[in-house]
Design a protein around this motif. Structure first.
Motif, PDB file in Angstrom:
ATOM      1  N   VAL A   1       0.847  -1.446  -0.043  1.00 21.97           N
ATOM      2  CA  VAL A   1       0.149   0.131   0.189  1.00 21.97           C
ATOM      3  C   VAL A   1       0.791   1.140   0.131  1.00 21.97           C
ATOM      4  N   ILE A   2       1.787   1.024   0.756  1.00 20.24           N
ATOM      5  CA  ILE A   2       2.822   2.365   0.967  1.00 20.24           C
ATOM      6  C   ILE A   2       4.180   1.830   0.654  1.00 20.24           C
ATOM      7  N   LYS A   3       4.969   2.481  -0.442  1.00 20.34           N
ATOM      8  CA  LYS A   3       6.366   2.053  -0.638  1.00 20.34           C
ATOM      9  C   LYS A   3       7.029   3.178  -0.797  1.00 20.34           C
ATOM     10  N   CYS A   4       8.493   3.009  -0.347  1.00 21.46           N
ATOM     11  CA  CYS A   4       9.464   3.912  -0.408  1.00 21.46           C
ATOM     12  C   CYS A   4      10.405   3.510  -1.840  1.00 21.46           C
ATOM     13  N   MET A   5      10.120   4.441  -2.829  1.00 19.25           N
ATOM     14  CA  MET A   5      10.884   4.197  -3.823  1.00 19.25           C
ATOM     15  C   MET A   5      12.367   4.940  -3.942  1.00 19.25           C
ATOM     16  N   PRO A   6      13.415   3.898  -4.103  1.00 28.22           N
ATOM     17  CA  PRO A   6      14.581   4.528  -3.767  1.00 28.22           C
ATOM     18  C   PRO A   6      15.038   5.751  -4.951  1.00 28.22           C
ATOM     19  N   VAL A   7      15.827   6.629  -4.419  1.00 30.30           N
ATOM     20  CA  VAL A   7      16.261   7.647  -5.340  1.00 30.30           C
ATOM     21  C   VAL A   7      17.338   7.089  -6.166  1.00 30.30           C
ATOM     22  N   LYS A   8      17.037   7.469  -7.535  1.00 28.88           N
ATOM     23  CA  LYS A   8      18.191   6.808  -8.606  1.00 28.88           C
ATOM     24  C   LYS A   8      19.396   7.478  -8.444  1.00 28.88           C
ATOM     25  N   GLU A   9      20.426   6.664  -8.438  1.00 27.56           N
ATOM     26  CA  GLU A   9      21.862   7.188  -8.050  1.00 27.56           C
ATOM     27  C   GLU A   9      22.493   7.679  -9.503  1.00 27.56           C
ATOM     28  N   ASP A  10      23.401   8.863  -9.450  1.00 26.81           N
ATOM     29  CA  ASP A  10      24.097   9.053 -10.607  1.00 26.81           C
ATOM     30  C   ASP A  10      25.333   7.980 -10.559  1.00 26.81           C
ATOM     31  N   GLU A  11      25.294   6.839 -11.160  1.00 19.75           N
ATOM     32  CA  GLU A  11      26.221   5.627 -11.054  1.00 19.75           C
ATOM     33  C   GLU A  11      27.471   6.100 -11.476  1.00 19.75           C
ATOM     34  N   ASP A  12      27.827   6.831 -12.415  1.00 19.17           N
ATOM     35  CA  ASP A  12      29.128   7.198 -12.795  1.00 19.17           C
ATOM     36  C   ASP A  12      29.938   8.157 -11.758  1.00 19.17           C
ATOM     37  N   LEU A  13      29.028   9.140 -10.996  1.00 14.08           N
ATOM     38  CA  LEU A  13      29.438   9.915 -10.215  1.00 14.08           C
ATOM     39  C   LEU A  13      29.684   9.119  -8.764  1.00 14.08           C
ATOM     40  N   VAL A  14      28.962   8.253  -8.362  1.00 13.44           N
ATOM     41  CA  VAL A  14      29.092   7.519  -7.161  1.00 13.44           C
ATOM     42  C   VAL A  14      30.472   6.322  -7.260  1.00 13.44           C
ATOM     43  N   THR A  15      30.504   5.914  -8.413  1.00 12.88           N
ATOM     44  CA  THR A  15      31.558   5.111  -8.647  1.00 12.88           C
ATOM     45  C   THR A  15      33.057   5.719  -8.850  1.00 12.88           C
ATOM     46  N   SER A  16      32.936   7.103  -9.158  1.00 12.99           N
ATOM     47  CA  SER A  16      34.165   8.002  -9.329  1.00 12.99           C
ATOM     48  C   SER A  16      34.501   8.268  -7.580  1.00 12.99           C
ATOM     49  N   GLN A  17      33.416   8.405  -6.843  1.00 17.53           N
ATOM     50  CA  GLN A  17      33.840   8.826  -5.591  1.00 17.53           C
ATOM     51  C   GLN A  17      34.346   7.542  -4.844  1.00 17.53           C
ATOM     52  N   ILE A  18      33.622   6.476  -5.107  1.00 17.10           N
ATOM     53  CA  ILE A  18      34.185   5.053  -4.575  1.00 17.10           C
ATOM     54  C   ILE A  18      35.391   4.916  -4.679  1.00 17.10           C
ATOM     55  N   MET A  19      35.826   4.952  -6.138  1.00 14.42           N
ATOM     56  CA  MET A  19      37.231   4.930  -6.582  1.00 14.42           C
ATOM     57  C   MET A  19      38.244   5.833  -6.135  1.00 14.42           C
ATOM     58  N   THR A  20      37.837   6.957  -5.619  1.00 15.18           N
ATOM     59  CA  THR A  20      38.840   7.870  -5.102  1.00 15.18           C
ATOM     60  C   THR A  20      39.374   7.244  -3.784  1.00 15.18           C
ATOM     61  N   ALA A  21      38.372   6.715  -3.038  1.00  9.99           N
ATOM     62  CA  ALA A  21      38.803   6.182  -1.573  1.00  9.99           C
ATOM     63  C   ALA A  21      39.565   4.653  -1.849  1.00  9.99           C
ATOM     64  N   VAL A  22      39.208   4.060  -3.003  1.00 11.99           N
ATOM     65  CA  VAL A  22      39.752   2.697  -3.243  1.00 11.99           C
ATOM     66  C   VAL A  22      41.337   2.887  -3.800  1.00 11.99           C
ATOM     67  N   ASN A  23      41.408   3.979  -4.413  1.00 13.09           N
ATOM     68  CA  ASN A  23      42.713   4.278  -4.911  1.00 13.09           C
ATOM     69  C   ASN A  23      43.604   4.747  -3.838  1.00 13.09           C
ATOM     70  N   MET A  24      43.053   5.632  -2.934  1.00 13.35           N
ATOM     71  CA  MET A  24      44.030   6.159  -1.775  1.00 13.35           C
ATOM     72  C   MET A  24      44.175   4.563  -0.880  1.00 13.35           C
TER      73      MET A  24
END
Length: 313
Positions: free
Chosen positions: A135-158
């Motif tokens: 009856v009530i649903k929480c629809m997740p916000v669609k992520e900007d996958e390229d942007l988030v991947t870039s942010q994750i890779m910044t941490a990974v490369n460090m």
């Protein structure tokens, strides 16, 4: 001090090898989220990368895996990604009116048929209706996958940078130990080279003594015959080629310590196997107790190098 050890000037070497063990940590943070990447590595024949991360960001997993493999080459590496989202809303709340009406109709029929309570409108409460599935649903916000991947890779490369630095530090210790043992092997080899020419004359003396013991000292054995037998023995027991190859392997091992090419650990591992093969041949051919004793010590040092090599990336 080791009985075969002589001081060597390790400072003249540029230590390039790296260990497979290590730890690294990296972090990315902005107004939207905080991302932390931690990784630890242990010995492994190949490069296996295991990624633990929120399912929501699984789209970045392959990029993480390929980057870590490209930069670290060998080892079993565990990568852990944690993400703290600062956004107040993680999605849009939506009401499925069509589903709610169907539930209302069905519950009303139950009310009319069985006469349950009079709570709310027709015996039903808003709470009851809202709790019905879908009856009530929480629809997740669609992520900007390229942007988030870039942010994750910044941490990974460090994190990779940190692990590589730790690997180099550990690699320097491994290199110093390997070089010391290579020098010990070289010194043992030098003693074998010094001893080898004496084996023929010792064999001739032992053969004369044995003949005299068996036949008596009155029996005269032609010197020429003894020399022929000694020559045949010397030819079978000749270890010159093996000693030359062993020396070449030792020098190659020292060169590998400064080698910054890929998969150097595999190369050194193969070289150590060749050193061990030459040592076995020398031990089996020499037929001399003193050389055999030296070979036991030499093989022990080769085995210690082999154990250390298992840690090299």
């Amino acid at each position: 001090m080791h009985k075969y050890y002589k001081t060597i000037k390790l400072k003249r070497y540029r230590f390039m090898i790296s260990s497979m063990t290590g730890f690294g940590r990296g972090e990315y943070i902005d107004d939207s989220r905080s991302i932390t990447a931690e990784m630890k590595g242990v010995n492994h024949r190949y490069c296996d990368v295991y990624v633990k991360m929120p399912k929501k960001y699984a789209f970045a997993e392959e990029k993480i895996r390929s980057t870590v493999k490209e930069r670290l080459k060998r080892g079993k590496i565990e990568v852990t990604i944690t993400v703290d989202d600062f956004n107040q809303s993680s999605g849009d709340i939506r009401v499925n009116m069509a589903t709610a009406k169907q539930y209302y109709s069905a519950l009303s029929q139950l009310q009319d048929t069985f006469g349950f309570g009079t709570e709310g409108n027709g015996g039903m409460s808003l709470k009851l209706l809202a709790e019905m599935p879908d009856v009530i649903k929480c629809m997740p916000v669609k992520e900007d996958e390229d942007l988030v991947t870039s942010q994750i890779m910044t941490a990974v490369n460090m994190a990779v940078d940190g692990m590589m630095q730790m690997r180099k530090t550990e690699g320097k210790k491994l290199a110093e130990d390997i070089l010391k043992r290579a020098e010990i092997i070289s010194n043992i080899r030098a003693q074998i080279v010094e001893r080898a020419p004496m084996v023929k004359s010792d064999y001739k003396d032992k053969m004369k003594a044995r003949i005299s013991e068996l036949l008596g000292s009155d029996v005269q054995i032609p010197e020429e015959r003894i020399l022929v037998e000694a020559a045949v023995f010397a030819d079978k027991a000749d270890i010159t080629e093996e000693l030359v190859r062993l020396d070449s392997h030792i020098n190659q091992l020292k060169e590998f310590v400064e080698d910054d090419s890929q998969a150097i650990g595999k190369k050194i591992d193969f070289l150590v196997q060749e050193m061990n093969r030459e040592a076995n041949t020398i031990g089996s051919k020499s037929n001399d107790t003193k050389i055999t004793a030296l070979m036991i010590d030499l093989k022990a040092e080769i085995e210690k190098i082999r154990e250390q090599v298992q840690n090299i990336a």
